[in-house]
Write an enzyme that holds these catalytic residues in place. Structure first.
Site, PDB file in Angstrom:
ATOM      1  N   ASP A   1       0.723  -1.134  -0.094  1.00 51.86           N
ATOM      2  CA  ASP A   1       0.133  -0.012  -0.048  1.00 51.86           C
ATOM      3  C   ASP A   1       0.637   1.335   0.264  1.00 51.86           C
ATOM      4  OD1 ASP A   1       0.989  -0.278   2.524  1.00 51.86           O
ATOM      5  OD2 ASP A   1      -1.049  -0.749   3.594  1.00 51.86           O
TER       6      ASP A   1
ATOM      7  N   HIS B   1      -7.508  -4.799  10.408  1.00 51.54           N
ATOM      8  CA  HIS B   1      -7.038  -4.336   9.114  1.00 51.54           C
ATOM      9  C   HIS B   1      -5.839  -5.084   8.554  1.00 51.54           C
ATOM     10  CE1 HIS B   1      -4.708  -0.454   9.756  1.00 51.54           C
ATOM     11  NE2 HIS B   1      -4.105  -1.520   9.958  1.00 51.54           N
TER      12      HIS B   1
ATOM     13  N   GLU C   1     -10.038  -2.106   5.543  1.00 50.70           N
ATOM     14  CA  GLU C   1     -10.396  -1.541   6.841  1.00 50.70           C
ATOM     15  C   GLU C   1     -11.473  -2.427   7.256  1.00 50.70           C
ATOM     16  OE1 GLU C   1      -8.637   0.090   8.943  1.00 50.70           O
ATOM     17  OE2 GLU C   1      -8.112   2.113   8.204  1.00 50.70           O
TER      18      GLU C   1
ATOM     19  N   ASN D   1      -7.946  -2.966  14.480  1.00 48.03           N
ATOM     20  CA  ASN D   1      -9.162  -3.222  14.367  1.00 48.03           C
ATOM     21  C   ASN D   1      -9.113  -4.145  13.304  1.00 48.03           C
ATOM     22  OD1 ASN D   1      -8.156  -2.084  11.669  1.00 48.03           O
ATOM     23  ND2 ASN D   1      -9.446  -0.372  11.619  1.00 48.03           N
TER      24      ASN D   1
HETATM   25  P1  PGA Z   1       1.934  -1.662  13.230  1.00 46.80           P
HETATM   26  O1  PGA Z   1       1.075  -1.494  11.894  1.00 46.80           O
HETATM   27  O2  PGA Z   1       3.184  -2.621  12.541  1.00 46.80           O
HETATM   28  O3  PGA Z   1       2.691  -0.157  12.900  1.00 46.80           O
HETATM   29  O4  PGA Z   1       1.490  -1.965  14.340  1.00 46.80           O
HETATM   30  C1  PGA Z   1       0.516  -2.628  11.386  1.00 46.80           C
HETATM   31  C2  PGA Z   1      -0.706  -2.405  10.528  1.00 46.80           C
HETATM   32  O5  PGA Z   1      -1.401  -1.363  10.719  1.00 46.80           O
HETATM   33  O6  PGA Z   1      -0.970  -3.138   9.451  1.00 46.80           O
END
Ligand code: PGA
Length: 245
Positions: free
Chosen positions: A67, A138, A143, A136
């Protein structure tokens, strides 16, 4: 899904390193999809260390990324292009021409949904995808509410994600509100998938991913429908699944 519960974040990275090395040793021209975020940083440090020791060669590897934010210059230090260069690509012998991201300009201006899939297919598909997970549930920027067949597209970030990501920016208002993300459907086409999670904030998402029925409320739960997924978590992220799997 195969699940490994490791004692801490470093042990998670070491386990993840062994799986990637296994992949690249077996197939030097592996097509690997990388994730951003803080979770894979330890893994990327270990990959760089192994490269410096001559233990791993990335010269034939083809990379994809999951992404990218919309509305940021690609050279901006918060962009995922910058993140990958800074934390991995600049330090290993991956060839520049073998690095692929969704073409943000195409998606932003022309809404060319599906163009990233064409690039991925032309290059032979993805062998191995590395994922983090959001609080959450995702994966990439898919999302809650995302669907199993979704392809790469422009999405709005949820408040929960903006809130979680504001730690990287000067203030919350600087966090982009939109991104282009590989879809769940695209991710599920990868031959192998490895999801990493560390820390107590991910415990509920890991529980929902593994033990709740598949649902778009927790996009990572769609991984239950893939035949080669490995989940590597530390004790803290595993606190709700221990003794239940
Ligand atoms: P993080 O993010 O590794 O910074 O916790 C993971 C994500 O949001 O996919």
């Amino acid at each position: 899904m195969k699940v490994y519960i490791e004692k801490d974040a470093l042990a998670v990275a070491q386990k993840a390193l062994s799986l990637i090395k296994n992949q690249i040793t077996k197939k030097a021209d592996s097509r690997i999809c990388f994730a951003t975020g803080s979770t894979p940083l330890d893994l990327y440090k270990l990959l760089i260390e192994d490269y410096q020791k001559g233990k791993i060669d990335f010269s034939k590897m083809v990379t994809f990324n999951l992404d990218e934010y919309l509305g940021l210059d690609l050279k901006n230090e918060h962009s995922y292009h910058y993140f990958m260069d800074h934390n991995l690509f600049n330090h290993i012998n991956v060839k520049r021409e073998n690095i692929n991201f969704p073409d943000v300009k195409k998606y932003e201006k022309e809404h060319q949904n599906g163009s990233y899939e064409q690039v991925i297919e032309k290059l032979g598909g993805i062998d191995f995808t590395i994922l983090g997970i959001g609080e959450n549930g995702h994966i990439a920027f898919n999302e809650p509410g995302s669907q199993e067949q979704d392809i790469t597209r422009v999405v709005d970030l949820t408040e929960s994600t903006i809130n979680a990501n504001k730690r990287f920016f000067a203030s919350e208002k600087d966090v982009p509100r939109k991104a282009v993300t590989m879809g769940i459907g695209t991710i599920l086409k990868s031959k192998k998938i490895m999801l990493l999670a560390t820390g107590p904030k991910k415990a509920q998402a890991i529980y929902d991913t593994l033990l709740k029925p598949v649902s778009s409320n927790c996009p990572a739960s769609f991984l239950q429908n893939h035949k080669d997924v490995t989940i590597i978590v530390d004790e803290l992220s595993a606190k709700l699944i221990k003794n239940k799997i």
